[in-house]
Design a protein around this motif. Structure first.
Motif, PDB file in Angstrom:
ATOM      1  N   ILE A 156      76.503  76.113  48.681  1.00 41.64           N
ATOM      2  CA  ILE A 156      74.919  75.039  47.893  1.00 41.64           C
ATOM      3  C   ILE A 156      75.223  75.547  46.504  1.00 41.64           C
ATOM      4  O   ILE A 156      74.469  74.891  45.949  1.00 41.64           O
ATOM      5  N   ILE A 157      74.587  76.920  46.568  1.00 41.66           N
ATOM      6  CA  ILE A 157      74.826  77.754  45.317  1.00 41.66           C
ATOM      7  C   ILE A 157      75.243  77.923  44.119  1.00 41.66           C
ATOM      8  O   ILE A 157      76.899  77.665  44.859  1.00 41.66           O
ATOM      9  N   THR A 158      75.733  76.708  42.533  1.00 40.48           N
ATOM     10  CA  THR A 158      76.462  76.285  42.277  1.00 40.48           C
ATOM     11  C   THR A 158      75.495  77.018  40.520  1.00 40.48           C
ATOM     12  O   THR A 158      75.929  76.091  39.746  1.00 40.48           O
ATOM     13  N   ASP A 159      74.722  77.951  40.842  1.00 39.00           N
ATOM     14  CA  ASP A 159      74.697  78.496  39.551  1.00 39.00           C
ATOM     15  C   ASP A 159      75.173  78.267  38.746  1.00 39.00           C
ATOM     16  O   ASP A 159      76.431  79.812  38.934  1.00 39.00           O
ATOM     17  N   GLU A 160      75.648  78.351  37.460  1.00 36.38           N
ATOM     18  CA  GLU A 160      76.946  78.305  36.398  1.00 36.38           C
ATOM     19  C   GLU A 160      76.112  80.333  36.128  1.00 36.38           C
ATOM     20  O   GLU A 160      77.387  80.322  35.358  1.00 36.38           O
ATOM     21  N   CYS A 161      74.454  80.515  36.197  1.00 38.23           N
ATOM     22  CA  CYS A 161      74.751  81.710  35.168  1.00 38.23           C
ATOM     23  C   CYS A 161      74.634  83.304  36.374  1.00 38.23           C
ATOM     24  O   CYS A 161      74.863  84.122  35.966  1.00 38.23           O
ATOM     25  N   LEU A 162      75.146  82.199  37.115  1.00 36.81           N
ATOM     26  CA  LEU A 162      75.483  84.021  38.284  1.00 36.81           C
ATOM     27  C   LEU A 162      77.029  84.744  36.992  1.00 36.81           C
ATOM     28  O   LEU A 162      78.040  83.588  36.666  1.00 36.81           O
ATOM     29  N   PRO A 163      77.670  85.935  38.039  1.00 38.96           N
ATOM     30  CA  PRO A 163      78.193  86.844  37.435  1.00 38.96           C
ATOM     31  C   PRO A 163      79.533  85.749  37.917  1.00 38.96           C
ATOM     32  O   PRO A 163      79.893  84.859  39.068  1.00 38.96           O
ATOM     33  N   HIS A 164      80.952  85.853  37.471  1.00 38.44           N
ATOM     34  CA  HIS A 164      82.104  84.968  37.939  1.00 38.44           C
ATOM     35  C   HIS A 164      82.070  85.646  39.017  1.00 38.44           C
ATOM     36  O   HIS A 164      82.769  85.566  40.187  1.00 38.44           O
ATOM     37  N   ASN A 165      82.298  86.777  39.580  1.00 37.43           N
ATOM     38  CA  ASN A 165      83.314  87.467  41.101  1.00 37.43           C
ATOM     39  C   ASN A 165      82.398  87.796  41.725  1.00 37.43           C
ATOM     40  O   ASN A 165      81.596  88.403  42.725  1.00 37.43           O
ATOM     41  N   PHE A 166      80.952  86.920  41.667  1.00 42.07           N
ATOM     42  CA  PHE A 166      79.468  86.910  42.902  1.00 42.07           C
ATOM     43  C   PHE A 166      80.118  86.254  43.764  1.00 42.07           C
ATOM     44  O   PHE A 166      80.333  84.785  43.776  1.00 42.07           O
ATOM     45  N   GLN A 167      79.659  87.165  44.847  1.00 41.13           N
ATOM     46  CA  GLN A 167      79.706  86.056  46.143  1.00 41.13           C
ATOM     47  C   GLN A 167      78.826  86.153  47.227  1.00 41.13           C
ATOM     48  O   GLN A 167      79.112  87.858  47.477  1.00 41.13           O
ATOM     49  N   LEU A 168      78.191  85.242  48.047  1.00 41.31           N
ATOM     50  CA  LEU A 168      77.410  85.849  48.647  1.00 41.31           C
ATOM     51  C   LEU A 168      78.306  86.732  49.975  1.00 41.31           C
ATOM     52  O   LEU A 168      79.303  85.741  50.981  1.00 41.31           O
ATOM     53  N   PRO A 169      77.491  87.333  50.977  1.00 40.56           N
ATOM     54  CA  PRO A 169      77.715  87.880  52.105  1.00 40.56           C
ATOM     55  C   PRO A 169      77.993  87.022  53.132  1.00 40.56           C
ATOM     56  O   PRO A 169      76.987  86.481  54.445  1.00 40.56           O
ATOM     57  N   VAL A 170      78.811  86.331  54.070  1.00 44.17           N
ATOM     58  CA  VAL A 170      78.960  85.443  54.737  1.00 44.17           C
ATOM     59  C   VAL A 170      79.730  85.680  55.568  1.00 44.17           C
ATOM     60  O   VAL A 170      79.319  84.751  57.165  1.00 44.17           O
ATOM     61  N   ASP A 171      80.401  87.363  55.975  1.00 38.82           N
ATOM     62  CA  ASP A 171      80.844  87.873  57.379  1.00 38.82           C
ATOM     63  C   ASP A 171      79.944  88.053  58.445  1.00 38.82           C
ATOM     64  O   ASP A 171      79.132  89.197  58.328  1.00 38.82           O
ATOM     65  N   VAL A 172      79.469  87.480  58.470  1.00 42.67           N
ATOM     66  CA  VAL A 172      77.748  87.321  59.257  1.00 42.67           C
ATOM     67  C   VAL A 172      78.339  86.831  61.034  1.00 42.67           C
ATOM     68  O   VAL A 172      78.314  86.080  61.090  1.00 42.67           O
ATOM     69  N   GLY A 173      77.947  87.850  62.032  1.00 34.28           N
ATOM     70  CA  GLY A 173      77.833  87.020  63.472  1.00 34.28           C
ATOM     71  C   GLY A 173      77.460  85.947  63.257  1.00 34.28           C
ATOM     72  O   GLY A 173      76.296  85.802  63.042  1.00 34.28           O
ATOM     73  N   GLU A 174      77.251  84.753  65.021  1.00 35.33           N
ATOM     74  CA  GLU A 174      75.583  83.429  65.150  1.00 35.33           C
ATOM     75  C   GLU A 174      75.352  84.231  65.800  1.00 35.33           C
ATOM     76  O   GLU A 174      73.668  83.759  66.772  1.00 35.33           O
ATOM     77  N   ASN A 175      74.745  85.793  66.196  1.00 38.31           N
ATOM     78  CA  ASN A 175      73.637  86.009  67.004  1.00 38.31           C
ATOM     79  C   ASN A 175      71.738  86.058  66.154  1.00 38.31           C
ATOM     80  O   ASN A 175      71.723  86.575  66.221  1.00 38.31           O
ATOM     81  N   ILE A 176      72.843  85.928  64.575  1.00 36.67           N
ATOM     82  CA  ILE A 176      71.861  86.453  63.683  1.00 36.67           C
ATOM     83  C   ILE A 176      70.498  85.006  63.497  1.00 36.67           C
ATOM     84  O   ILE A 176      71.468  83.612  63.829  1.00 36.67           O
ATOM     85  N   THR A 177      69.120  85.058  63.372  1.00 36.93           N
ATOM     86  CA  THR A 177      68.636  84.212  63.243  1.00 36.93           C
ATOM     87  C   THR A 177      68.499  82.874  62.028  1.00 36.93           C
ATOM     88  O   THR A 177      68.996  84.138  60.978  1.00 36.93           O
ATOM     89  N   LEU A 178      68.307  81.787  61.763  1.00 41.72           N
ATOM     90  CA  LEU A 178      68.535  80.963  61.052  1.00 41.72           C
ATOM     91  C   LEU A 178      67.637  82.381  59.809  1.00 41.72           C
ATOM     92  O   LEU A 178      67.828  82.177  58.631  1.00 41.72           O
ATOM     93  N   LYS A 179      66.223  82.779  60.057  1.00 42.53           N
ATOM     94  CA  LYS A 179      65.476  83.085  59.286  1.00 42.53           C
ATOM     95  C   LYS A 179      65.831  84.106  58.458  1.00 42.53           C
ATOM     96  O   LYS A 179      66.274  84.368  57.652  1.00 42.53           O
ATOM     97  N   GLU A 180      66.591  84.967  59.412  1.00 41.96           N
ATOM     98  CA  GLU A 180      66.857  86.289  58.528  1.00 41.96           C
ATOM     99  C   GLU A 180      68.215  86.008  57.995  1.00 41.96           C
ATOM    100  O   GLU A 180      68.769  86.223  57.057  1.00 41.96           O
ATOM    101  N   LEU A 181      69.162  85.157  58.279  1.00 43.99           N
ATOM    102  CA  LEU A 181      70.630  84.654  57.845  1.00 43.99           C
ATOM    103  C   LEU A 181      69.928  84.011  56.326  1.00 43.99           C
ATOM    104  O   LEU A 181      70.994  84.965  55.028  1.00 43.99           O
ATOM    105  N   ARG A 182      69.348  83.457  55.973  1.00 48.34           N
ATOM    106  CA  ARG A 182      68.554  82.457  54.576  1.00 48.34           C
ATOM    107  C   ARG A 182      67.883  83.760  54.050  1.00 48.34           C
ATOM    108  O   ARG A 182      68.559  83.674  52.667  1.00 48.34           O
ATOM    109  N   GLU A 183      67.257  84.772  54.495  1.00 45.62           N
ATOM    110  CA  GLU A 183      66.244  85.507  54.185  1.00 45.62           C
ATOM    111  C   GLU A 183      67.387  86.326  53.148  1.00 45.62           C
ATOM    112  O   GLU A 183      67.773  87.030  51.856  1.00 45.62           O
ATOM    113  N   SER A 184      68.637  87.370  53.895  1.00 47.34           N
ATOM    114  CA  SER A 184      69.528  87.535  53.219  1.00 47.34           C
ATOM    115  C   SER A 184      69.966  86.878  52.365  1.00 47.34           C
ATOM    116  O   SER A 184      70.326  87.641  51.730  1.00 47.34           O
ATOM    117  N   LEU A 185      70.830  86.034  52.771  1.00 45.58           N
ATOM    118  CA  LEU A 185      71.302  84.966  51.601  1.00 45.58           C
ATOM    119  C   LEU A 185      71.094  84.920  50.665  1.00 45.58           C
ATOM    120  O   LEU A 185      71.200  85.117  48.860  1.00 45.58           O
TER     121      LEU A 185
END
Length: 557
Positions: free
Chosen positions: A167-196
């Protein structure tokens, strides 16, 4: 000629006072006569929700809604316009009235809350979001991803972290920016969204760990904002409102702003008194959190009370209040005579914004017999108010009087100040007394031009003015003054007012002390030792000041 007859007048006053008193009993006006109060605009009385209204506007049967209201009586507190907004939002999300009746408390939530929560669930990969899931949003968002997949709320093949990252398509972000998506499925949605969201804000706004922790602690509602909304709000604030990253970090609550609402504000309220709304929003970011419809209603209320838009620019904080609150406080201003007289003051909206504080302070000062409570003193900071109360200086800088008379006479304020300053005690007279005196003179058919030529007379008690006016109707008084007329009606209005002022001050050796009423003594410059205790911890414990005990000694000025 008049000054030479001063001694004769003083001797004659005692002789004629008895005659004047007889007439005065018939025409007496109380010294503290209150001006007529304006009714202002009345707050509309809105009926509570009832089964008949709900069945007519939303559908379903009367009996169904009656049962729902019996089970959930708190629904009756929802305003009708809010109900319809929530219903329209639910309808746009493809929910039927049968769905709503199954969970009637869903309409207790605001339209923006429902829309945003639905967007968050979609971003997290939910399919076929039922009204039960939407209603239990807070519970759902605190569940682990694998739990939600096990209950088939999220399809098994959905990579939730990646789904959000896409969903993140912000053109002002650094070119090498990547969200940390390597997380397990034991995490809650609340914790995942806060981290991202933390990772995104660190890259987009350069927020450090301390600023992020403060944001989650102070502006916790941001965690329930969809990524698309946060991204859209940041883009609008930085490109249209010209907010630099640093200012956004300091006003992190703006991350919860509704971008569509801000666009409506720009379109529907482009300017206020000629000032661009974008500049106003930059100066007072909190205004951008207000609903556009609420801002429009607030501006309508302000105009309806005859208040210029320039007054809004002097107190932009009033735009952060709800329109019903503004309307109620504007109405209250017309019911409190000390506030009503300030209605033409360009800073009047400070009394709307700080009305609770102003009323407490006015009550406190009234108990101390302090009459000169200026608009500034009623709405200033706690330190300034504490100093005013401790100093015991029952006087103002004359700003309120000058502004009031400037609007009445349509004269330059500096000219009025120069004229009034010729009287040594003019700053010790409350503007309310000036208004009452003006109304009294006008009731006696003196026009504004004549009153302006004798403007200092407005500083004097009505009782003394009336006494001298009655005195001039006694033929013996005119003879004693050696006037070239034998009847007061042969004098012009300007001459009558001049004579009244002369007669009053002749009793006080032309010192200006004629302004004090019989219940007042001369002003005391410093009476710290006489005041009731005023707490040293005013700013820490007491926000508006402390009311003195009823048993405390009261003092006159």
């Amino acid at each position: 000629m008049l000054r030479n007859s001063k001694n004769k007048v003083q001797r004659f006053v005692h002789f004629t006072r008895g005659l004047a008193a007889v007439k005065q009993l018939k025409r007496k006006i109380p010294e503290n006569a209150k001006p007529a109060k304006s009714a202002g605009l009345e707050l509309p009385v809105e009926e509570t929700l009832n089964p008949n209204y709900l069945s007519r506007m939303l559908g379903s049967s009367y009996r169904t809604w009656a049962a729902a209201l019996d089970k959930h009586p708190e629904l009756k507190t929802v305003k009708r316009r809010d109900l319809l907004s929530s219903y329209d939002t639910l309808k746009s999300l493809k929910y039927t009235v049968d769905d709503i009746v199954a969970k009637p408390m869903i309409i207790y939530y605001g339209a923006s809350t429902l829309s945003n929560r639905h967007s968050v669930l979609l971003e997290c990969g939910f399919h076929n979001i039922t009204i039960q899931t939407l209603f239990k949003y807070v519970t759902v968002i605190n569940k682990p991803i694998n739990f939600l997949k096990a209950h088939r709320l999220i399809p098994y093949n959905v990579n939730v972290p990646q789904h959000i990252a896409d969903i993140i398509t912000d053109e002002c972000l650094p070119h090498n920016f990547q969200l940390p998506v390597d997380v397990g499925e034991n995490i809650t949605l609340k914790e995942l969204r806060e981290s991202l969201l933390n990772s995104y804000l660190q890259a987009r706004l350069q927020m450090n760990e301390t600023e992020l922790q403060k944001m989650w602690r102070v502006y916790s509602r941001v965690r329930h904002k969809s990524f698309r909304s946060v991204q859209d709000a940041i883009e609008l604030l930085t490109t249209v409102f010209k907010f630099p990253a640093e200012r956004l970090r300091k006003n992190a609550f703006l991350l919860h702003a509704d971008a569509d609402n801000m666009r409506r504000i720009i379109k529907e309220i482009p300017t206020i008194n000629g000032h661009d709304i974008r500049d106003i929003g930059f100066r007072r970011p909190k205004i951008l959190m207000s609903n556009c419809d609420s801002l429009t209603q607030t501006m309508q209320h302000v105009r309806a009370f005859g208040i210029n838009e320039d007054a809004v620019l002097r107190c932009l904080e009033v735009l952060t209040l709800g329109p019903d609150t503004v309307l109620e406080r504007l109405r209250d201003i017309n019911q409190i005579e000390q506030f009503q007289v300030l209605g033409s003051n360009p800073r009047i909206l400070r009394l709307v914004h700080y009305q609770n504080k102003a009323r407490l302070r006015l009550d406190y000062l009234n108990q101390l017999k302090v009459r000169c409570a200026s608009l500034h003193i009623l709405s200033c900071g706690s330190d300034a108010f504490a100093k005013f109360a401790r100093d015991g200086s029952d006087r103002t800088k004359g700003r309120d009087i000058v502004v009031f008379l400037g609007n009445i006479f349509q004269k330059d304020e500096q000219l009025l100040r120069n004229l009034l300053s010729r009287h040594p005690n003019w700053c010790h007279i409350p503007v309310l007394q000036v208004k009452q005196c003006l109304e009294y003179l006008q009731s006696k058919k003196f026009d504004l031009d004549d009153i302006f030529r004798n403007i200092h007379l407005l500083l004097y008690p009505i009782k003394r003015i009336e006494e001298k006016l009655l005195l001039l109707q006694v033929n013996e008084a005119l003879e004693e003054l050696h006037l070239p007329v034998t009847d007061m009606h042969a004098l012009g209005n300007n001459e009558i007012l001049t004579l009244i002022l002369y007669l009053i001050e002749s009793e006080f050796h032309f010192t200006g002390d004629g302004i004090w009423t019989e219940q007042q003594t001369h002003h005391v410059e410093n009476f710290n030792n006489l005041l009731p205790d005023f707490p040293e911890s005013l700013n820490k414990v007491y926000k508006y000041g402390v009311k003195p005990s009823e048993k405390s000694t009261m003092f006159n000025f």
